[in-house]
Design a protein around this motif. Structure first.
Motif, mmCIF file in Angstrom:
data_model
loop_
_atom_site.group_PDB
_atom_site.id
_atom_site.type_symbol
_atom_site.label_atom_id
_atom_site.label_comp_id
_atom_site.label_asym_id
_atom_site.label_seq_id
_atom_site.Cartn_x
_atom_site.Cartn_y
_atom_site.Cartn_z
ATOM 1 N N HIS A 139 -27.879 9.057 14.082
ATOM 2 C CA HIS A 139 -28.819 8.324 14.941
ATOM 3 C C HIS A 139 -29.476 7.283 14.047
ATOM 4 O O HIS A 139 -30.253 7.612 13.142
ATOM 5 N N ALA A 140 -29.155 6.009 14.315
ATOM 6 C CA ALA A 140 -29.573 4.900 13.454
ATOM 7 C C ALA A 140 -30.901 4.302 13.891
ATOM 8 O O ALA A 140 -31.340 4.488 15.039
ATOM 9 N N ALA A 141 -31.494 3.551 12.954
ATOM 10 C CA ALA A 141 -32.721 2.799 13.215
ATOM 11 C C ALA A 141 -33.774 3.657 13.909
ATOM 12 O O ALA A 141 -34.383 3.260 14.898
ATOM 13 N N MET A 142 -33.983 4.846 13.363
ATOM 14 C CA MET A 142 -34.927 5.785 13.960
ATOM 15 C C MET A 142 -36.356 5.307 13.797
ATOM 16 O O MET A 142 -36.690 4.591 12.849
ATOM 17 N N THR A 143 -37.176 5.742 14.734
ATOM 18 C CA THR A 143 -38.622 5.539 14.686
ATOM 19 C C THR A 143 -39.249 6.858 15.142
ATOM 20 O O THR A 143 -38.558 7.698 15.740
ATOM 21 N N PRO A 144 -40.534 7.047 14.921
ATOM 22 C CA PRO A 144 -41.167 8.259 15.447
ATOM 23 C C PRO A 144 -41.026 8.376 16.973
ATOM 24 O O PRO A 144 -40.799 9.473 17.494
ATOM 25 N N GLU A 145 -41.087 7.264 17.669
ATOM 26 C CA GLU A 145 -40.947 7.289 19.130
ATOM 27 C C GLU A 145 -39.532 7.719 19.533
ATOM 28 O O GLU A 145 -39.348 8.494 20.471
#
Length: 161
Positions: A139-145
């Motif tokens: 899962h790429a370019a993850m953020t907390p959201e």
């Protein structure tokens, strides 16, 4: 103590590898796929059947990072904290996963055995940083959201089965 069904399952794996001692890593990988970790009783049984010492089996199990002697959840989430991911803020992502799931570094698996959260040094996807994997799916370019949304998606998936 292993039951007959469990012994039969392990015997099938051993038979597929012709009880070959040099296949011990592959055998242990297959066992871990079944149990999601390497139970002590199973390791002792493998040692006996392959005519290897328990120390040798435990040596292999503890040498390789991908083997676990602790039970893991159905979904193993690995958050990369290598240089590229760290610089792109992987720690807030890790913290969000832990907060949402109520796990810690010392207790990384949820009580219901659905999720395990781990950090790894590198997932080899630096160009996609920050990344995490769920059961080896990147899962790429993850953020907390995105982490929170991913947990919601996985919970729905887990309870549909």
């Amino acid at each position: 103590m292993l039951g007959q069904d469990e012994k039969g399952l392990i015997d099938n794996i051993l038979t597929a590898h012709d009880y070959n001692k040099s296949h011990v890593i592959a055998i242990m990988q297959e066992v871990q796929k079944v149990y999601r970790y390497l139970p002590e009783e199973v390791l002792c049984y493998i040692a006996e059947k392959l005519k290897l010492s328990e120390a040798k089996i435990y040596g292999v199990a503890t040498f390789y990072e991908n083997f676990s002697l602790e039970p893991k959840g159905k979904y193993v989430i690995k958050i990369c904290d290598g240089t590229a991911c760290h610089v792109r803020k992987s720690i807030p992502i890790l913290e969000e996963f832990r907060k949402v799931l109520g796990v810690t570094e010392k207790n990384p698996t949820t009580d219901d055995m659905i999720f395990t959260v781990e950090t790894v040094s590198c997932l080899g996807a630096c160009g996609l940083a920050p990344v995490c994997t769920v059961n080896d799916v990147v899962h790429a370019a993850m953020t907390p959201e995105k982490a929170k949304a991913l947990i919601e998606q996985l919970r729905e998936e887990a309870f549909q089965c």
